[in-house]
Design a protein around this motif. Structure first.
Motif, PDB file in Angstrom:
ATOM      1  N   LEU A 118       0.804  -1.238  -0.109  1.00 15.21           N
ATOM      2  CA  LEU A 118      -0.058  -0.105  -0.140  1.00 15.21           C
ATOM      3  C   LEU A 118       0.926   1.170   0.046  1.00 15.21           C
ATOM      4  O   LEU A 118       0.622   2.330  -0.622  1.00 15.21           O
ATOM      5  CB  LEU A 118      -0.951   0.118   1.107  1.00 15.21           C
ATOM      6  N   PRO A 119       1.952   1.340   0.848  1.00 13.05           N
ATOM      7  CA  PRO A 119       2.738   2.666   0.643  1.00 13.05           C
ATOM      8  C   PRO A 119       3.339   2.919  -0.627  1.00 13.05           C
ATOM      9  O   PRO A 119       3.481   4.062  -1.053  1.00 13.05           O
ATOM     10  CB  PRO A 119       3.910   2.289   1.675  1.00 13.05           C
ATOM     11  N   ALA A 120       3.429   1.756  -1.235  1.00 14.74           N
ATOM     12  CA  ALA A 120       4.120   2.157  -2.914  1.00 14.74           C
ATOM     13  C   ALA A 120       3.079   2.652  -3.833  1.00 14.74           C
ATOM     14  O   ALA A 120       3.531   3.050  -4.619  1.00 14.74           O
ATOM     15  CB  ALA A 120       4.662   0.438  -3.221  1.00 14.74           C
ATOM     16  N   VAL A 121       1.848   2.322  -3.529  1.00 13.27           N
ATOM     17  CA  VAL A 121       0.850   3.070  -4.445  1.00 13.27           C
ATOM     18  C   VAL A 121       0.020   4.254  -3.768  1.00 13.27           C
ATOM     19  O   VAL A 121      -1.065   4.728  -4.080  1.00 13.27           O
ATOM     20  CB  VAL A 121      -0.135   1.911  -4.893  1.00 13.27           C
ATOM     21  N   GLY A 122       0.729   5.029  -2.526  1.00 13.87           N
ATOM     22  CA  GLY A 122       0.097   5.967  -2.216  1.00 13.87           C
ATOM     23  C   GLY A 122      -0.895   5.648  -0.885  1.00 13.87           C
ATOM     24  O   GLY A 122      -1.813   6.531  -0.705  1.00 13.87           O
ATOM     25  N   GLY A 123      -1.031   4.326  -0.741  1.00  7.28           N
ATOM     26  CA  GLY A 123      -2.180   4.181   0.214  1.00  7.28           C
ATOM     27  C   GLY A 123      -1.604   3.959   1.519  1.00  7.28           C
ATOM     28  O   GLY A 123      -0.525   4.472   1.954  1.00  7.28           O
ATOM     29  N   VAL A 124      -2.481   3.546   2.667  1.00  8.66           N
ATOM     30  CA  VAL A 124      -2.219   3.482   4.074  1.00  8.66           C
ATOM     31  C   VAL A 124      -2.428   2.187   4.593  1.00  8.66           C
ATOM     32  O   VAL A 124      -3.582   1.793   4.362  1.00  8.66           O
ATOM     33  CB  VAL A 124      -3.125   4.419   5.062  1.00  8.66           C
ATOM     34  N   PHE A 125      -1.442   1.860   5.402  1.00  8.64           N
ATOM     35  CA  PHE A 125      -1.680   0.346   5.946  1.00  8.64           C
ATOM     36  C   PHE A 125      -1.352   0.826   7.464  1.00  8.64           C
ATOM     37  O   PHE A 125      -0.538   1.665   7.823  1.00  8.64           O
ATOM     38  CB  PHE A 125      -0.443  -0.649   5.555  1.00  8.64           C
ATOM     39  N   LEU A 126      -2.277   0.283   8.385  1.00  6.09           N
ATOM     40  CA  LEU A 126      -2.302   0.642   9.763  1.00  6.09           C
ATOM     41  C   LEU A 126      -2.481  -0.854  10.518  1.00  6.09           C
ATOM     42  O   LEU A 126      -3.666  -1.015  10.361  1.00  6.09           O
ATOM     43  CB  LEU A 126      -3.087   1.835  10.409  1.00  6.09           C
ATOM     44  N   GLN A 127      -1.460  -1.122  11.320  1.00  9.19           N
ATOM     45  CA  GLN A 127      -1.831  -2.132  12.231  1.00  9.19           C
ATOM     46  C   GLN A 127      -2.394  -1.619  13.570  1.00  9.19           C
ATOM     47  O   GLN A 127      -1.842  -1.002  14.092  1.00  9.19           O
ATOM     48  CB  GLN A 127      -0.608  -3.159  12.478  1.00  9.19           C
ATOM     49  N   ALA A 128      -3.787  -1.889  13.628  1.00 14.51           N
ATOM     50  CA  ALA A 128      -4.518  -1.539  14.776  1.00 14.51           C
ATOM     51  C   ALA A 128      -4.085  -1.997  16.285  1.00 14.51           C
ATOM     52  O   ALA A 128      -3.560  -3.225  16.160  1.00 14.51           O
ATOM     53  CB  ALA A 128      -5.967  -1.547  14.664  1.00 14.51           C
ATOM     54  N   GLU A 129      -4.736  -1.370  17.176  1.00 13.70           N
ATOM     55  CA  GLU A 129      -4.368  -2.084  18.730  1.00 13.70           C
ATOM     56  C   GLU A 129      -5.172  -3.139  18.762  1.00 13.70           C
ATOM     57  O   GLU A 129      -4.928  -3.899  20.125  1.00 13.70           O
ATOM     58  CB  GLU A 129      -4.320  -1.046  19.717  1.00 13.70           C
ATOM     59  N   SER A 130      -6.162  -3.428  18.139  1.00 12.31           N
ATOM     60  CA  SER A 130      -7.163  -4.529  18.358  1.00 12.31           C
ATOM     61  C   SER A 130      -8.026  -4.529  17.021  1.00 12.31           C
ATOM     62  O   SER A 130      -8.146  -3.883  16.213  1.00 12.31           O
ATOM     63  CB  SER A 130      -7.847  -4.235  19.647  1.00 12.31           C
ATOM     64  N   GLU A 131      -8.619  -5.815  17.204  1.00  7.39           N
ATOM     65  CA  GLU A 131      -9.486  -5.685  16.091  1.00  7.39           C
ATOM     66  C   GLU A 131     -10.850  -4.964  16.149  1.00  7.39           C
ATOM     67  O   GLU A 131     -11.415  -4.555  15.032  1.00  7.39           O
ATOM     68  CB  GLU A 131     -10.175  -7.155  16.350  1.00  7.39           C
ATOM     69  N   VAL A 132     -11.151  -4.568  17.335  1.00  8.32           N
ATOM     70  CA  VAL A 132     -12.291  -3.659  17.552  1.00  8.32           C
ATOM     71  C   VAL A 132     -11.886  -2.330  16.898  1.00  8.32           C
ATOM     72  O   VAL A 132     -12.626  -1.472  16.211  1.00  8.32           O
ATOM     73  CB  VAL A 132     -12.572  -3.480  18.992  1.00  8.32           C
ATOM     74  N   ALA A 133     -10.704  -1.901  17.041  1.00  4.70           N
ATOM     75  CA  ALA A 133     -10.287  -0.620  16.699  1.00  4.70           C
ATOM     76  C   ALA A 133     -10.095  -0.583  14.936  1.00  4.70           C
ATOM     77  O   ALA A 133     -10.396   0.381  14.484  1.00  4.70           O
ATOM     78  CB  ALA A 133      -8.813  -0.302  17.038  1.00  4.70           C
ATOM     79  N   ALA A 134      -9.655  -1.687  14.433  1.00  5.42           N
ATOM     80  CA  ALA A 134      -9.541  -1.927  13.050  1.00  5.42           C
ATOM     81  C   ALA A 134     -10.894  -1.739  12.443  1.00  5.42           C
ATOM     82  O   ALA A 134     -10.814  -1.007  11.486  1.00  5.42           O
ATOM     83  CB  ALA A 134      -8.812  -3.172  12.787  1.00  5.42           C
ATOM     84  N   ILE A 135     -11.712  -2.411  12.870  1.00  2.00           N
ATOM     85  CA  ILE A 135     -13.077  -2.345  12.123  1.00  2.00           C
ATOM     86  C   ILE A 135     -13.742  -0.943  12.182  1.00  2.00           C
ATOM     87  O   ILE A 135     -14.397  -0.474  11.189  1.00  2.00           O
ATOM     88  CB  ILE A 135     -13.976  -3.631  12.487  1.00  2.00           C
ATOM     89  N   ASN A 136     -13.504  -0.243  13.304  1.00  5.71           N
ATOM     90  CA  ASN A 136     -13.812   1.015  13.580  1.00  5.71           C
ATOM     91  C   ASN A 136     -13.030   1.942  12.458  1.00  5.71           C
ATOM     92  O   ASN A 136     -13.656   3.175  11.940  1.00  5.71           O
ATOM     93  CB  ASN A 136     -14.014   1.750  14.724  1.00  5.71           C
ATOM     94  N   MET A 137     -11.846   1.708  12.132  1.00  9.56           N
ATOM     95  CA  MET A 137     -11.092   2.341  11.217  1.00  9.56           C
ATOM     96  C   MET A 137     -11.730   2.273   9.863  1.00  9.56           C
ATOM     97  O   MET A 137     -11.553   2.909   8.964  1.00  9.56           O
ATOM     98  CB  MET A 137      -9.446   2.309  11.494  1.00  9.56           C
ATOM     99  N   VAL A 138     -12.032   0.874   9.566  1.00  3.94           N
ATOM    100  CA  VAL A 138     -12.712   0.540   8.313  1.00  3.94           C
ATOM    101  C   VAL A 138     -13.793   1.587   8.262  1.00  3.94           C
ATOM    102  O   VAL A 138     -14.187   2.181   7.068  1.00  3.94           O
ATOM    103  CB  VAL A 138     -13.112  -0.780   8.412  1.00  3.94           C
ATOM    104  N   TYR A 139     -14.738   1.731   9.322  1.00  4.57           N
ATOM    105  CA  TYR A 139     -15.915   2.314   9.319  1.00  4.57           C
ATOM    106  C   TYR A 139     -15.761   3.820   9.008  1.00  4.57           C
ATOM    107  O   TYR A 139     -16.418   4.493   8.074  1.00  4.57           O
ATOM    108  CB  TYR A 139     -16.414   2.322  10.872  1.00  4.57           C
ATOM    109  N   GLY A 140     -14.521   4.464   9.587  1.00  4.66           N
ATOM    110  CA  GLY A 140     -14.351   5.841   9.328  1.00  4.66           C
ATOM    111  C   GLY A 140     -13.816   6.076   7.785  1.00  4.66           C
ATOM    112  O   GLY A 140     -14.300   7.039   6.946  1.00  4.66           O
ATOM    113  N   ALA A 141     -12.952   5.134   7.152  1.00  5.77           N
ATOM    114  CA  ALA A 141     -12.580   5.362   5.827  1.00  5.77           C
ATOM    115  C   ALA A 141     -13.663   4.901   4.921  1.00  5.77           C
ATOM    116  O   ALA A 141     -13.725   5.841   3.815  1.00  5.77           O
ATOM    117  CB  ALA A 141     -11.315   4.185   5.683  1.00  5.77           C
TER     118      ALA A 141
END
Length: 347
Positions: free
Chosen positions: A38-61
């Motif tokens: 993803l960084p190579a194509v201008g994207g964003v990868f983020l390892q969240a602190e938990s699954e709960v945090a990850a899915i809510n980041m998906v919600y926001g994006a």
């Protein structure tokens, strides 16, 4: 290409530029691949602190109109289920990958298909549905992941890719085909800033019961539309089949060889492979009952999809089940013996 890595590359080629996740075996190659790609194509990868945090980041994006994906395995999807319900209620498009491992609980890291209920009957709360796609090869994972983003955008709904540990870990040749897709479509509903226009609102909270009922009925109508347009399945039938194996994903590959072995013994066997687990191909099963003498459903679980098979067959022919669980894989000879038993049962 390794299955999990193929999922990541397909997502990037489909325009996914945001990935939020948390490690769990057997899908760890997906976030690992996305962290490099993803960084190579201008994207964003983020390892969240938990699954709960990850899915809510998906919600926001997703709310901001981005093509976004997350991946996990059974226990992680359980943790994400509240967020998935919120995303479905807010009508946001995203792709969720579940490489199923043995359960319940923490279970094992071995492959399984025991998250069928979780995926198709709603792991979270409320009247919502996910479109659930079940690939049977690495190539099909590539194709379905790319389709998933389009389907998600079309209906503003989460789409789940449900594989298993075998599909994620196996290596097969893949082709990334040219597609009409060019860029994520316009999303005038997204929260992209309200300068010069009325503000958009992304919400799943409806205190007024009449308003919530209206929203739920709107969702139900959307799900009926999806049920009418998005059913996918494969029927392997030489035209004279009297008995049908019903299986999806990895198990369907095993059943293909069983079908051939059965025909060598004189049993006219066919195969029905659901590709969408929701919407389920009820009509395909119903049509097969016109001449089928019996169905054998094979799963890597204690028996989950078989309930939908029985609903479709509706007592017009016997439906039997054979499955292994806990990470055990059904063997062709054992499946064949179950099929012979069905035939010899005279039903």
């Amino acid at each position: 290409m390794k299955g999990n890595e193929a999922v990541g590359e397909a997502a990037v080629r489909a325009g996914c530029r945001y990935f939020f996740g948390y490690p769990i075996t057997p899908q760890n190659e997906i976030p690992e691949y996305m962290s490099r790609r993803l960084p190579a194509v201008g994207g964003v990868f983020l390892q969240a602190e938990s699954e709960v945090a990850a899915i809510n980041m998906v919600y926001g994006a997703a709310g901001a109109g981005a093509r976004v994906m997350t991946s996990s395995s059974g226990p992680g999807i359980s943790l994400k289920s509240e967020g998935i319900s919120y995303i479905a209620a807010a009508e946001l498009p995203c792709v969720i990958v579940n490489m199923v491992r043995g359960g319940p609980g923490l279970g094992s890291i071995q492959p399984a298909q025991s998250d069928y209920f979780q995926a198709t009957k709603g792991g979270g709360h409320g009247d919502y549905r996910l479109v659930v796609l079940a690939p049977a090869s690495v190539q099909e994972m590539v194709d379905l992941v790319m389709d998933a983003f389009d389907v998600a955008d079309e209906y503003r709904n989460p789409v789940m890719i449900m594989g298993d540990g075998i599909l994620g870990q196996m290596m097969e040749p893949v082709e990334f085909k040219e597609r009409p897709f060019s860029a994520p479509r316009e999303k005038p509903w997204a929260t992209t800033g309200a300068n010069g226009r009325a503000a958009n609102l992304i919400n799943s909270l409806y205190i007024d019961p009449e308003v919530l009922e209206k929203h739920n009925l709107h969702l139900a109508e959307k799900y009926r539309t999806i049920s009418g347009k998005e059913v996918r399945y494969e029927v392997v039938d030489p035209g004279d089949s009297e008995y049908f194996l019903v299986a999806y994903g990895t198990t369907s590959r095993i059943c293909r060889s069983v079908m051939q072995k059965a025909r060598e013994t004189g049993i006219r066997a066919g195969l029905i492979r659901p590709i969408t687990l929701w919407p389920f191909p009820y009509k395909a099963l119903e049509e097969a009952t016109r001449r089928a003498k019996g169905f054998l459903t094979v799963e890597m679980s204690c028996g989950q999809m078989v309930e939908d098979v029985r609903l479709a067959v509706c007592g017009r022919a016997p439906v039997r089940f054979y499955g292994r669980t806990g990470g055990m894989i059904p063997q062709p000879q054992a499946i064949l013996e179950q099929l012979v038993s069905l035939v010899e049962g005279g039903v």
